[in-house]
Design a protein around this motif. Structure first.
Motif, short mmCIF file in Angstrom:
data_model
loop_
_atom_site.label_atom_id
_atom_site.label_comp_id
_atom_site.label_asym_id
_atom_site.label_seq_id
_atom_site.Cartn_x
_atom_site.Cartn_y
_atom_site.Cartn_z
N GLY A 248 0.84 -1.19 0.00
CA GLY A 248 0.00 0.00 0.00
C GLY A 248 0.87 1.23 0.00
N ALA A 249 0.29 2.34 -0.40
CA ALA A 249 1.05 3.59 -0.50
C ALA A 249 0.23 4.75 0.03
CB ALA A 249 1.44 3.84 -1.95
N LEU A 250 0.94 5.78 0.43
CA LEU A 250 0.35 7.05 0.81
C LEU A 250 0.92 8.13 -0.09
CD1 LEU A 250 0.46 7.02 4.71
CD2 LEU A 250 -1.59 7.00 3.27
N GLY B 266 -0.71 17.47 0.11
CA GLY B 266 -0.51 18.81 0.64
C GLY B 266 -1.60 19.12 1.66
N GLU B 267 -1.40 20.18 2.41
CA GLU B 267 -2.35 20.61 3.43
C GLU B 267 -2.71 19.48 4.40
OE1 GLU B 267 -5.68 22.73 1.78
OE2 GLU B 267 -4.38 23.87 0.43
N ALA B 268 -1.74 18.61 4.69
CA ALA B 268 -1.89 17.51 5.66
C ALA B 268 -2.91 16.46 5.23
CB ALA B 268 -2.22 18.06 7.06
N VAL C 227 -2.58 4.32 7.94
CA VAL C 227 -3.26 5.41 8.65
C VAL C 227 -2.34 5.96 9.74
CG1 VAL C 227 -5.17 5.92 10.25
CG2 VAL C 227 -5.61 4.71 8.09
N GLU C 228 -1.67 5.07 10.46
CA GLU C 228 -0.75 5.52 11.51
C GLU C 228 0.42 6.30 10.91
OE1 GLU C 228 0.59 6.76 14.84
OE2 GLU C 228 -1.35 5.74 14.67
N GLN D 153 2.85 11.70 10.46
CA GLN D 153 3.38 12.79 9.62
C GLN D 153 2.57 14.08 9.79
OE1 GLN D 153 6.23 12.56 7.71
NE2 GLN D 153 6.42 10.59 8.74
N GLY D 154 1.65 14.08 10.76
CA GLY D 154 0.82 15.26 10.99
C GLY D 154 -0.40 15.33 10.09
#
Length: 156
Positions: free
Chosen positions: A66-68, A72-74, A101-102, A107-108
């Motif tokens: 999986g990837a994230l 931008g803008e959190a 998700v964690e 990462q804010g």
């Protein structure tokens, strides 16, 4: 079969097993979804700085990925969620989703967004997301309303 020790690795997308799972992912997407509605990324599109890609392993066996993508803008978009056929039904997708998700939270991040399909093939994915607190929402970013897509959001 119970979950063995599941290990998540930030991946560089070069291992043959990882390439193979991503190729299978794309093949399935194009087999069940009209081409104009497929939003899965190919290997090269995943190799950009704003995307962090993880592989999930049980000992030496790849069981998922999986990837994230940082929007931008959190905000983060979940991409390329996949478990191997042999690993399905064992809680690996849930563990992988929670890991991603964690990662976004650490990462804010304020939200995790995603697009998935509406066809029956995607029903397990929709159940996974809904069962982990994601709620349906309108299209985001460059996505548009499409009868073959459904969009989800999780506030962090």
């Amino acid at each position: 079969m119970p979950l063995l020790s599941l290990r998540f690795e930030l991946d560089d997308l070069t291992r043959p097993e990882v390439v193979r799972i991503l190729e299978e992912h794309l093949e399935d997407m194009y087999a069940v979804t009209p081409a104009e509605s497929v939003h899965a990324l190919d290997l090269e599109a995943l190799k950009v700085p704003e995307i962090a890609f993880w592989s999930a392993w049980e000992e030496t066996e790849l069981v998922g990925c999986g990837a994230l993508k940082s929007l931008g803008e959190a905000d983060y978009e979940l991409k390329s969620m996949r478990t191997t056929a042999a690993a399905r039904g064992r809680g690996i997708a849930t563990a992988l989703l929670r890991h991603l998700v964690e990662q976004a939270r650490s990462q804010g991040g304020r939200r995790v967004l995603l697009e998935t399909g509406t066809e029956a093939f995607y029903e397990p994915a929709r159940r996974l997301y809904a069962g982990n607190g994601f709620t349906e929402r309108p299209p985001f970013g460059s996505y548009v309303l499409d009868p073959n897509s459904v969009f989800f959001e999780l506030s962090l």
